[in-house]
Design an enzyme around this catalytic site. Structure first.
Site, PDB file in Angstrom:
ATOM      1  CD  GLU A  89      -1.864  -2.349   1.308  1.00 66.33           C
ATOM      2  OE1 GLU A  89      -2.717  -3.196   0.994  1.00 66.33           O
ATOM      3  OE2 GLU A  89      -0.760  -2.642   1.805  1.00 66.33           O
ATOM      4  CG  HIS A 158      -8.533  -7.538   8.525  1.00 64.41           C
ATOM      5  ND1 HIS A 158      -7.792  -8.127   9.513  1.00 64.41           N
ATOM      6  CD2 HIS A 158      -7.805  -7.661   7.377  1.00 64.41           C
ATOM      7  CE1 HIS A 158      -6.662  -8.595   8.990  1.00 64.41           C
ATOM      8  NE2 HIS A 158      -6.651  -8.321   7.708  1.00 64.41           N
TER       9      HIS A 158
END
Length: 360
Positions: A89, A158
């Site tokens: 990322e 998450h």
């Protein structure tokens, strides 16, 4: 004998026929579309419209996206504009920011906004602040999008809602769609906006279908960064975003049927800018307020709205303290039953409403 002044049966039925015709036309012009399809259509239309728009992220190309939101885009636009990346990322977000600084208009897909923490320096320090720090000479037009908040049994790392995190940053715009109309119109508006925009989608909503009009289906349709009244009411205002708009609508039905309470439901759609005027106007009408979110209670979207209501003329119209309905103040449990207990649902919203309205 029928008087000449009395309407004939045909005359009496004419308005009904006209209403039926309009209803049939409206039904014929509406279509069911999932949130996933709406997001896909938004990207495809904007990529058709502007060659500078491209999509980048993990598995967005050959795999059609982890949640199939980018299905078919590689075949349609090719590898130059639909770019698969390694699992990094920080790397691909930095690359996209650089592309935006050179005048391209990237769409960055995070497989989960929880993973955007790996790239938060690029989002917050590079994308959000460059335009201001350059004295308005350097734009950074780009869109960050992907699933935000809890999925279904994905664990604490998450499952976080980043609306309050990114909503706190000057230079960013932050959107949170609920329906297919929201998803298509807001994403298209985000891609066209000259500022960096964060679009917080909800994984659980991807497969949910909503009716959309012909207007929404148009390639020219965009949604303003304003709140939308999903249901009008006079006794209580409920403000929510993404999945919780659905729970607010369910709660409104229950309160109406069981207690005769008329609830106004506001779908925020935009976290930053926040449509304070819409909330104030509703509170002045209903005199009661609840906010519903899946973020933590401390320093959340509801907390910001509470402060704004205290600082605005809405305070003088409140007949009871407002209530915040939030996620539990704990890392999201992995066990599904515990996870379900950690987030709002319609029953919790009803309980809060009854407390605000002093209903036994």
């Amino acid at each position: 004998m029928m008087s000449a002044r009395m309407p004939t049966m045909a005359t009496r039925l004419a308005p009904l026929r006209l209403h039926a015709t309009k209803l049939q036309t409206r039904m014929a012009s509406s279509k069911s579309m999932t949130v996933r399809e709406a997001l896909n259509a938004a990207m495809a239309e904007e990529m058709d419209r502007d060659d500078d728009v491209f999509l980048i992220g993990e598995e967005v190309a050959q795999y059609n996206g982890a949640y199939k939101v980018s299905k078919g885009l590689l075949d349609r636009f090719g590898e130059r504009r639909v770019v698969d990346t390694p699992i990094t990322e920080y790397g691909f977000t930095g690359l996209a920011v650089g592309a935006a600084l050179k005048g391209l208009k990237p769409i960055v897909e995070f497989m989960s906004f929880n993973f955007s923490m790996q790239a938060i320096d690029h989002v917050v320090n590079s994308a959000a602040k460059t335009h201001y720090m350059s004295g308005g000479t350097q734009k950074c037009q780009m869109t960050f999008r992907g699933p935000n908040g809890a999925g279904l049994g994905l664990g604490a790392q998450h499952s976080q809602d980043y609306a309050a995190w990114y909503g706190a940053i000057p230079g960013l715009k932050v959107l949170a769609p609920w329906s297919s109309e929201d998803a298509k119109g807001l994403l298209k508006a985000a891609i066209r906006d000259p500022n960096p925009v964060v679009v917080l989608e909800d994984e659980v909503l991807y497969g949910k279908s909503f009716e959309v009009s012909e207007e929404v289906m148009s390639p020219d349709y965009v949604t303003p960064f304003k709140a939308k009244i999903e249901r009008e009411g006079t006794d209580l205002t409920i403000v929510a975003y993404t999945r919780n708009v659905g729970f607010a609508m369910e709660a409104a039905e229950i309160l109406d049927k069981q207690h005769g309470v008329s609830v106004e439901v506001i779908n925020l759609r935009s976290i930053r800018p926040l449509d304070t005027d819409a909330i104030v106007a509703s509170v002045k009408k209903t005199n009661h307020l609840i906010t519903v979110e899946s973020g933590f209670p401390h320093f959340g979207v509801g907390a910001e709205i509470a402060a704004l209501m205290m600082e605005s003329e809405a305070f003088d119209y409140l007949d009871a303290p407002m209530q915040r309905v939030t996620a539990a103040d704990v890392p999201t449990p992995y066990a599904r039953k515990l996870e379900e207990l950690s987030f709002p649902d319609a029953d919790i919203v009803v309980t809060a409403a009854k407390e605000v309205l002093s209903i036994e």
